[in-house]
Design a protein around this motif. Structure first.
Motif, PDB file in Angstrom:
ATOM      1  N   SER A   1       0.845  -1.192   0.000  1.00 52.78           N
ATOM      2  CA  SER A   1       0.000   0.000   0.000  1.00 52.78           C
ATOM      3  C   SER A   1       0.885   1.248   0.000  1.00 52.78           C
ATOM      4  CB  SER A   1      -0.887   0.005   1.241  1.00 52.78           C
ATOM      5  OG  SER A   1      -0.095   0.213   2.403  1.00 52.78           O
ATOM      6  N   ARG A   2       0.283   2.379  -0.289  1.00 48.37           N
ATOM      7  CA  ARG A   2       1.036   3.635  -0.257  1.00 48.37           C
ATOM      8  C   ARG A   2       1.546   3.904   1.150  1.00 48.37           C
ATOM      9  NH1 ARG A   2      -3.014   7.392  -3.485  1.00 48.37           N
ATOM     10  NH2 ARG A   2      -2.313   8.819  -1.889  1.00 48.37           N
ATOM     11  N   PHE A   3       0.753   3.562   2.148  1.00 57.11           N
ATOM     12  CA  PHE A   3       1.191   3.737   3.533  1.00 57.11           C
ATOM     13  C   PHE A   3       2.359   2.799   3.843  1.00 57.11           C
ATOM     14  CE2 PHE A   3       0.954   2.778   8.090  1.00 57.11           C
ATOM     15  CZ  PHE A   3       1.133   4.057   8.593  1.00 57.11           C
ATOM     16  N   GLY A   4       2.276   1.573   3.372  1.00 59.15           N
ATOM     17  CA  GLY A   4       3.374   0.623   3.556  1.00 59.15           C
ATOM     18  C   GLY A   4       4.641   1.106   2.887  1.00 59.15           C
ATOM     19  N   TRP A   5       4.506   1.686   1.697  1.00 60.17           N
ATOM     20  CA  TRP A   5       5.647   2.257   0.979  1.00 60.17           C
ATOM     21  C   TRP A   5       6.274   3.380   1.811  1.00 60.17           C
ATOM     22  CZ3 TRP A   5       8.302   1.014  -3.333  1.00 60.17           C
ATOM     23  CH2 TRP A   5       9.145   1.978  -3.874  1.00 60.17           C
ATOM     24  N   LEU A   6       5.442   4.246   2.384  1.00 59.62           N
ATOM     25  CA  LEU A   6       5.925   5.356   3.213  1.00 59.62           C
ATOM     26  C   LEU A   6       6.681   4.831   4.433  1.00 59.62           C
ATOM     27  CD1 LEU A   6       6.060   8.394   3.770  1.00 59.62           C
ATOM     28  CD2 LEU A   6       3.812   8.199   4.873  1.00 59.62           C
ATOM     29  N   MET A   7       6.143   3.805   5.083  1.00 57.02           N
ATOM     30  CA  MET A   7       6.835   3.236   6.243  1.00 57.02           C
ATOM     31  C   MET A   7       8.180   2.632   5.830  1.00 57.02           C
ATOM     32  SD  MET A   7       5.036   3.902   8.907  1.00 57.02           S
ATOM     33  CE  MET A   7       4.706   5.444   8.070  1.00 57.02           C
TER      34      MET A   7
ATOM     35  N   GLN B   1      12.668   4.192  12.681  1.00 53.94           N
ATOM     36  CA  GLN B   1      12.047   4.973  11.620  1.00 53.94           C
ATOM     37  C   GLN B   1      12.559   6.414  11.710  1.00 53.94           C
ATOM     38  OE1 GLN B   1       8.887   3.769   9.662  1.00 53.94           O
ATOM     39  NE2 GLN B   1      10.070   1.952  10.127  1.00 53.94           N
ATOM     40  N   LEU B   2      12.627   7.086  10.565  1.00 58.10           N
ATOM     41  CA  LEU B   2      12.992   8.501  10.510  1.00 58.10           C
ATOM     42  C   LEU B   2      11.995   9.194   9.606  1.00 58.10           C
ATOM     43  CD1 LEU B   2      15.008  10.840  11.100  1.00 58.10           C
ATOM     44  CD2 LEU B   2      16.177  10.159   8.992  1.00 58.10           C
ATOM     45  N   GLU B   3      11.291  10.185  10.135  1.00 56.42           N
ATOM     46  CA  GLU B   3      10.269  10.873   9.363  1.00 56.42           C
ATOM     47  C   GLU B   3      10.613  12.352   9.237  1.00 56.42           C
ATOM     48  OE1 GLU B   3       5.837  11.753  10.369  1.00 56.42           O
ATOM     49  OE2 GLU B   3       6.818  11.460  12.299  1.00 56.42           O
ATOM     50  N   VAL B   4      10.378  12.916   8.075  1.00 52.70           N
ATOM     51  CA  VAL B   4      10.456  14.364   7.886  1.00 52.70           C
ATOM     52  C   VAL B   4       9.122  14.912   8.366  1.00 52.70           C
ATOM     53  CG1 VAL B   4      10.681  16.250   6.237  1.00 52.70           C
ATOM     54  CG2 VAL B   4      11.938  14.130   5.858  1.00 52.70           C
ATOM     55  N   THR B   5       9.156  15.810   9.357  1.00 52.86           N
ATOM     56  CA  THR B   5       7.908  16.399   9.837  1.00 52.86           C
ATOM     57  C   THR B   5       7.545  17.631   9.022  1.00 52.86           C
ATOM     58  OG1 THR B   5       9.053  17.665  11.548  1.00 52.86           O
ATOM     59  CG2 THR B   5       8.173  15.493  12.170  1.00 52.86           C
ATOM     60  N   HIS B   6       8.546  18.419   8.627  1.00 51.65           N
ATOM     61  CA  HIS B   6       8.336  19.551   7.728  1.00 51.65           C
ATOM     62  C   HIS B   6       9.688  20.006   7.195  1.00 51.65           C
ATOM     63  CE1 HIS B   6       8.757  21.253  11.795  1.00 51.65           C
ATOM     64  NE2 HIS B   6       9.130  22.392  11.254  1.00 51.65           N
ATOM     65  N   CYS B   7       9.635  20.806   6.140  1.00 55.87           N
ATOM     66  CA  CYS B   7      10.872  21.165   5.455  1.00 55.87           C
ATOM     67  C   CYS B   7      11.274  22.626   5.606  1.00 55.87           C
ATOM     68  CB  CYS B   7      10.775  20.821   3.972  1.00 55.87           C
ATOM     69  SG  CYS B   7      10.824  19.045   3.673  1.00 55.87           S
ATOM     70  N   TYR B   8      10.413  23.477   6.089  1.00 65.77           N
ATOM     71  CA  TYR B   8      10.762  24.887   6.236  1.00 65.77           C
ATOM     72  C   TYR B   8      10.201  25.411   7.540  1.00 65.77           C
ATOM     73  CZ  TYR B   8      11.863  24.542   1.319  1.00 65.77           C
ATOM     74  OH  TYR B   8      12.399  24.152   0.129  1.00 65.77           O
ATOM     75  N   VAL B   9      10.840  26.434   8.068  1.00 64.86           N
ATOM     76  CA  VAL B   9      10.351  27.068   9.282  1.00 64.86           C
ATOM     77  C   VAL B   9       8.952  27.610   9.014  1.00 64.86           C
ATOM     78  CG1 VAL B   9      10.730  28.968  10.889  1.00 64.86           C
ATOM     79  CG2 VAL B   9      12.676  27.666  10.010  1.00 64.86           C
ATOM     80  N   GLY B  10       8.019  27.269   9.881  1.00 69.52           N
ATOM     81  CA  GLY B  10       6.657  27.760   9.741  1.00 69.52           C
ATOM     82  C   GLY B  10       5.852  27.068   8.653  1.00 69.52           C
TER      83      GLY B  10
ATOM     84  N   ARG C   1       3.797  13.431   2.526  1.00 74.19           N
ATOM     85  CA  ARG C   1       4.844  12.820   3.340  1.00 74.19           C
ATOM     86  C   ARG C   1       5.781  11.968   2.483  1.00 74.19           C
ATOM     87  NH1 ARG C   1       4.606  13.722   8.547  1.00 74.19           N
ATOM     88  NH2 ARG C   1       2.664  14.376   9.503  1.00 74.19           N
ATOM     89  N   THR C   2       5.246  11.294   1.488  1.00 76.74           N
ATOM     90  CA  THR C   2       6.081  10.490   0.595  1.00 76.74           C
ATOM     91  C   THR C   2       7.064  11.375  -0.165  1.00 76.74           C
ATOM     92  OG1 THR C   2       4.350   8.817   0.384  1.00 76.74           O
ATOM     93  CG2 THR C   2       6.058   8.834  -1.316  1.00 76.74           C
ATOM     94  N   ARG C   3       6.593  12.517  -0.671  1.00 77.80           N
ATOM     95  CA  ARG C   3       7.486  13.438  -1.391  1.00 77.80           C
ATOM     96  C   ARG C   3       8.599  13.954  -0.480  1.00 77.80           C
ATOM     97  NH1 ARG C   3       2.617  15.187  -3.389  1.00 77.80           N
ATOM     98  NH2 ARG C   3       2.603  17.021  -2.049  1.00 77.80           N
TER      99      ARG C   3
END
Length: 170
Positions: free
Chosen positions: A14-20, A96-105, A125-127
């Motif tokens: 699944s797309r979620f499985g791919w993300l994990m 696991q390592l996740e990007v929470t966001h890419c820029y301040v604010g 999140r995938t991008r």
């Protein structure tokens, strides 16, 4: 046995499985690159002589997670903030390592709205996490590693980032 029957037995990711899976790959990449699990809260600098020095901030450590920011040691001329910049959450127990966001604010709510459909959240999140994986690979290819990572002394600038100390520690 027909081809349709055979293809039905092949499990689909699944797309979620791919993300994990991306989260797990990025955890391995970052762990090999800078071993952040062993770093104390603070700012670190990696230089390999190519003019693109890397800054890794260990923002906060918790029992099961560590909050990080990965960026180049250069500033955006308009905002004065480090750019590009990725805020990361490292999950120790789940590896696991996740990007929470890419820029301040610019959290996900700023980028895709308050009530996006679940598929749009997964796509966003995938991008971000695909970008992180490619960036970590690039940094490793350039020669950044645990051996090039040095702590930066806290200075007068906001966030403990002092360009004089950064240059002195290079």
């Amino acid at each position: 046995m027909s081809l349709a029957t055979r293809s039905a037995r092949i499990p689909r990711l699944s797309r979620f499985g791919w993300l994990m899976g991306l989260y797990a790959e990025n955890h391995s990449r970052l762990s090999r690159l800078f071993a952040p699990q062993g770093l104390a809260v603070g700012t670190y600098h990696s230089s390999v002589g190519d003019g693109l020095d890397v800054r890794l901030d260990v923002i906060e450590r918790h029992p099961y997670t560590t909050e990080l920011r990965l960026t180049y040691a250069m500033r955006d001329p308009l905002t004065g903030e480090p750019d590009p910049s990725a805020y990361l959450r490292l999950y120790h127990d789940a590896r696991q390592l996740e990007v929470t966001h890419c820029y301040v604010g610019r959290r996900w709510q700023d980028a895709i709205g308050m009530y996006p459909p679940p598929a749009e959240v997964v796509d966003h999140r995938t991008r971000m996490n695909t970008f992180l994986g490619k960036w970590l690979e690039y940094l490793a290819e350039r020669g950044h590693a645990v051996a090039t990572l040095r702590p930066v002394e806290a200075g007068p600038a906001a966030g403990g980032y002092d360009e004089k100390n950064l240059a002195a520690n290079a």
